[in-house]
Design an enzyme around this catalytic site. Sequence first.
Site, short mmCIF file in Angstrom:
data_model
loop_
_atom_site.label_atom_id
_atom_site.label_comp_id
_atom_site.label_asym_id
_atom_site.label_seq_id
_atom_site.Cartn_x
_atom_site.Cartn_y
_atom_site.Cartn_z
N PRO A 1 -30.28 4.63 1.68
CA PRO A 1 -28.94 4.25 2.16
C PRO A 1 -28.51 2.90 1.62
CG PRO A 1 -30.58 3.90 3.88
CD PRO A 1 -31.29 4.58 2.74
N GLY A 2 -27.28 2.81 1.18
CA GLY A 2 -26.71 1.54 0.72
C GLY A 2 -25.42 1.28 1.45
N ARG A 3 -24.37 2.02 1.05
CA ARG A 3 -23.06 1.91 1.71
C ARG A 3 -23.18 2.10 3.22
NH1 ARG A 3 -18.35 4.05 -0.83
NH2 ARG A 3 -19.76 5.35 -2.04
N TYR B 1 -10.81 3.50 -8.34
CA TYR B 1 -10.78 4.92 -7.97
C TYR B 1 -10.04 5.19 -6.66
CZ TYR B 1 -15.43 3.11 -6.56
OH TYR B 1 -16.47 2.32 -6.13
N CYS C 1 -2.71 -10.45 -12.17
CA CYS C 1 -1.59 -10.10 -13.04
C CYS C 1 -1.84 -8.71 -13.62
CB CYS C 1 -1.45 -11.14 -14.14
SG CYS C 1 0.06 -10.97 -15.09
#
Length: 434
Positions: free
Chosen positions: A291-293, A334, A361
Amino acid sequence: MYFYGTTGVNKNGNLEIGGVDSIELAKEYGTPLYVYDVALMRERAQSFKRAFEEQEIKAQVAYASKAFSTIAMIQLAEEEGLSLDVVSGGELYTAIAAGFPVERIHFHGNNKSREELEMALDHEIGCIVVDNFSELELLKTIAKEKNAHVSILLRVTPGIEAHTHDYILTGQEDSKFGFDLQNGQAEDALKMALKNDNFEVLGLHCHIGSQIFETTGFLLAAKKIVGKMEAWKRELSFEAKVLNLGGGFGIRYTKEDEPIQPSQYVSEIIREVKLLTDSYSLKMPEIWIEPGRSLVGDAGITLYKVGSSKEVPGVRKYLAVDGGMSDNIRPALYQAKYEAVLANKPLTKAKETVSIAGKCCESGDMLIWDLPLPDVEEEDILAVFCTGAYGYSMSNNYNRIPRPAVVFVENGIATLVVKRETYEDLIKHDLPLK
């Protein structure tokens, strides 16, 4: 408003995180500012571990540090008894600098350099996840030169892709990662690895996608891989000690997202692997996940100061903040979606719909489209939720904008864990023309 972890509204009517007033954080540390709810990260880590412990399954829960890698975060992972997944020499260096136990470090990546592999072997890390034939040959050469014994997993592509509520059976998967399970590549790699006395082949690894809200993809991947494990036991006398099913467990970014609990992912994976190994008369392997997120994503909030505004009559109102794609490139990269509130007016009823523009910009530098907010005044503080994964780790200096500071909050205490970059930091590696 959806409250994540310890987030709430305090007696001053301000957004509070970890018992700390977000407006006071913005005043003390400046904006943009990444704020992490430590209690929520601890709770998530414990949930994954507890799910294995309750079923008495030997396992490793490895934090996928690409989501957010700093010395303090790695030390927090160590405090919670996690293993660690790194994907570069820089992430490995950070882990070593943090004092993380090297025997619990797993090294991923599809293009590990000689220098990175030598670093891993010199520090005797726990496991290298071998991704391709080139790496297998390079690692063999380096291990022989160093007379090193190396524990490895072979990364395989099982022909399954998963994202959110969808999964796809792809047969021979077109991927830059891993040995294909269907066309014989994985078996060829296994045969090569088993012949080498410097290698201990612990088992197999796969990763099927990201932001996954169901267990179907994981169960199908397990079915395909364990089927091969049975064949390889018969044909090659190889029995995998480890089955690593990767990560990709989803979180709630917006009201459209409906993630399941860590315990549900784990319990269903365990049940499926048990059924499969029993049916094939295989030993139950140690199960690893990454698991990361799901450990850090919704524990992170980014605070911005509101700046200029622009109204296009009959079209939309733009509201600019003092950050953008330099501290969160995901919306531009994304089309990632987020929710946000005014940290100094979190419960005030919305009166208008605005679109949050970054200061870079670049016309694509938009953080949130069509966000309902109350009347907004310049220098109000906007809190964007669920920025804990891939915000800081993908931050950049586009337009020569310094990267933000990072603060951990827990039990009413704020701790600065990454200093804000300065203009001097931006040019410290520049050299003059003459």
